[in-house]
Design an enzyme around this catalytic site. Structure first.
Site, PDB file in Angstrom:
ATOM      1  N   ASP A  45       0.837  -1.210   0.000  1.00 24.72           N
ATOM      2  CA  ASP A  45       0.000   0.000   0.000  1.00 24.72           C
ATOM      3  C   ASP A  45       0.866   1.253   0.000  1.00 24.72           C
ATOM      4  OD1 ASP A  45      -2.956  -1.218   0.813  1.00 24.72           O
ATOM      5  OD2 ASP A  45      -1.290  -2.358   1.640  1.00 24.72           O
ATOM      6  N   ASP A  78      -1.684  -2.795  -3.872  1.00 21.72           N
ATOM      7  CA  ASP A  78      -1.994  -1.369  -3.902  1.00 21.72           C
ATOM      8  C   ASP A  78      -0.690  -0.633  -4.178  1.00 21.72           C
ATOM      9  OD1 ASP A  78      -4.674  -1.703  -3.659  1.00 21.72           O
ATOM     10  OD2 ASP A  78      -4.868  -0.763  -1.690  1.00 21.72           O
ATOM     11  N   TYR A  81      -1.557   4.415  -6.279  1.00 26.72           N
ATOM     12  CA  TYR A  81      -2.796   5.087  -5.885  1.00 26.72           C
ATOM     13  C   TYR A  81      -3.108   6.236  -6.830  1.00 26.72           C
ATOM     14  CZ  TYR A  81      -3.033   2.574  -1.458  1.00 26.72           C
ATOM     15  OH  TYR A  81      -3.156   1.604  -0.510  1.00 26.72           O
ATOM     16  N   ASN A 116      -6.609  -3.932  -4.625  1.00 26.76           N
ATOM     17  CA  ASN A 116      -7.881  -3.474  -5.171  1.00 26.76           C
ATOM     18  C   ASN A 116      -7.757  -2.134  -5.882  1.00 26.76           C
ATOM     19  OD1 ASN A 116      -7.554  -2.868  -2.212  1.00 26.76           O
ATOM     20  ND2 ASN A 116      -9.273  -1.499  -2.610  1.00 26.76           N
ATOM     21  N   HIS A 210      -3.083  -9.689  -1.115  1.00 25.22           N
ATOM     22  CA  HIS A 210      -3.325  -8.296  -0.726  1.00 25.22           C
ATOM     23  C   HIS A 210      -4.245  -8.201   0.481  1.00 25.22           C
ATOM     24  CE1 HIS A 210      -3.782  -4.025  -0.909  1.00 25.22           C
ATOM     25  NE2 HIS A 210      -5.102  -4.117  -1.066  1.00 25.22           N
ATOM     26  N   HIS A 219     -10.291  -2.642   7.657  1.00 21.32           N
ATOM     27  CA  HIS A 219     -11.069  -3.570   6.833  1.00 21.32           C
ATOM     28  C   HIS A 219     -11.440  -4.847   7.579  1.00 21.32           C
ATOM     29  CE1 HIS A 219     -10.732  -1.240   3.192  1.00 21.32           C
ATOM     30  NE2 HIS A 219      -9.421  -1.196   3.286  1.00 21.32           N
ATOM     31  N   HIS A 245      -3.442  -4.218   2.449  1.00 21.56           N
ATOM     32  CA  HIS A 245      -4.832  -3.757   2.444  1.00 21.56           C
ATOM     33  C   HIS A 245      -5.152  -2.889   3.647  1.00 21.56           C
ATOM     34  CE1 HIS A 245      -8.764  -3.507   0.768  1.00 21.56           C
ATOM     35  NE2 HIS A 245      -9.358  -4.267   1.655  1.00 21.56           N
ATOM     36  N   ASP A 246      -5.053  -3.402   4.866  1.00 21.72           N
ATOM     37  CA  ASP A 246      -5.163  -2.528   6.022  1.00 21.72           C
ATOM     38  C   ASP A 246      -3.846  -1.773   6.168  1.00 21.72           C
ATOM     39  OD1 ASP A 246      -7.734  -2.637   7.056  1.00 21.72           O
ATOM     40  OD2 ASP A 246      -7.361  -4.489   8.165  1.00 21.72           O
ATOM     41  N   HIS A 247      -3.957  -0.454   6.329  1.00 18.05           N
ATOM     42  CA  HIS A 247      -2.762   0.399   6.331  1.00 18.05           C
ATOM     43  C   HIS A 247      -2.143   0.428   7.723  1.00 18.05           C
ATOM     44  CE1 HIS A 247      -4.152   2.776   2.519  1.00 18.05           C
ATOM     45  NE2 HIS A 247      -4.210   1.463   2.373  1.00 18.05           N
TER      46      HIS A 247
END
Length: 327
Positions: A45, A78, A81, A116, A210, A219, A245-247
């Protein structure tokens, strides 16, 4: 020949090393160090043209990468962005990747999966060999295997599992070329992964995707993965499931198997204070700031460390194995 040239020459040689297992997942062989060990970094991410502390995280990655003499980097997705890449000429590739991860120690192969946000752009562009010609470090496929003999890393595209990306898109258009029909794609992927895991003779097995299977971050758990993917991992002696996915950075122990769930999704923008109160059981570590993760492996031990944006070690995990399997 310069060290950098040797690295790039080595990277280009990977094409001749690709082979197929009896499953359909492509496998890339990666050599171990001379002492039989391996080390790598994990980042997720991240792609924001240096913003949200991406450049500061990259700087610390360079320092840790040099200290550990890393062999490669794994990206949990990710990568760009907010909406992936437009095409293979998109300047975001240089501005968010090549021009950010400039440290000498990071001039190694990067093995990447899609997130995503990558699917909200031209997902196929990230899979294109053209990007590897622009920056030879880049290797991104939907699902594939990195085999070092000591460890096999199974990189899995988890996006097609998430139903809401097909039904509740919030105005986003996902690039599902090569994925549809969804159910057939997932069924085939799970069969291929299960066979590859079952046939693996590696000392360590790591699966990278991810989306989280278990997370206390924003999430939370990905229920589709809990139902469809987790049983396969539990049945095939997977040691670590690694995701973004979770930052955040986190470490959760599975309640029903030795699997450790490791989140490294803090490569740039972090979500301070966004947590779920579920799955607190098994939670060993959670940090809602920016950072990354390192993995060091030998025949008998795995050492995993989580770092913040200042290079501080926030959490350590050590796992051990017998040198020889009991009969």
């Amino acid at each position: 020949m310069s060290t950098l040239s040797k690295v790039f020459l080595f990277t280009f040689s990977f094409a001749s090393w690709v082979f197929h297992t009896s499953a359909e997942l492509q496998t890339f062989a990666h050599p171990l160090k001379s002492d039989g060990s391996l080390s790598f970094l994990v980042i997720g991410d991240w792609g924001r043209r240096g913003a949200y502390n991406q450049s500061r995280v990259a700087f610390q990655m360079g320092k840790v990468g040099e200290k550990l003499d890393i062999d490669f980097v794994v990206s949990t997705g990710d990568n760009f962005y907010d909406n992936g890449l437009v095409n293979v000429q998109d300047t975001a590739f240089l501005e968010s990747f090549t021009n950010i991860y400039t440290a000498k120690s990071l001039q190694k192969q990067w093995y990447s999966v899609l997130g995503n946000h990558d699917y909200r752009g031209n997902a196929v562009a990230q899979l294109s060999p053209v990007l590897g010609e622009i920056d030879p470090r880049w290797l991104c496929l939907r699902s594939f295997i990195v085999n070092t003999e000591l460890v096999e890393i199974f990189l899995v595209d988890t996006n097609p599992f998430v139903e809401e990306y097909f039904t509740e898109t919030d105005g986003h258009k996902y690039d599902w070329r090569g994925i549809l029909p969804q159910k057939s794609y997932i069924s085939n992927l799970l069969k291929d992964l299960e066979l590859a895991l079952r046939e693996s003779t590696a000392k360590w097995k790591i699966v990278v995707g991810h989306h989280a299977i278990r997370s206390v971050g924003y999430h939370g758990d990905t229920q589709e993965l809990v139902t469809q993917l987790l049983p396969i991992l539990q049945e095939n002696n997977v040691d670590f499931y690694v995701n973004g996915h979770d930052h955040c950075l986190e470490h959760i122990s599975d309640r029903e198997s030795p699997i450790q769930f490791l989140t490294s999704g803090a490569g740039s923008k972090a979500w301070r204070g966004d947590t779920h109160e579920v799955n607190r059981r098994g939670l060993n570590f959670f940090y809602d700031g920016q950072g990354f993760m390192s993995v060091q492996l030998s025949q008998t031990e795995a050492n995993i460390e989580f770092y913040d944006v200042f290079g501080n070690v926030l959490h350590r995990l050590t796992a051990s194995k017998q040198l020889y399997s009991s009969i």
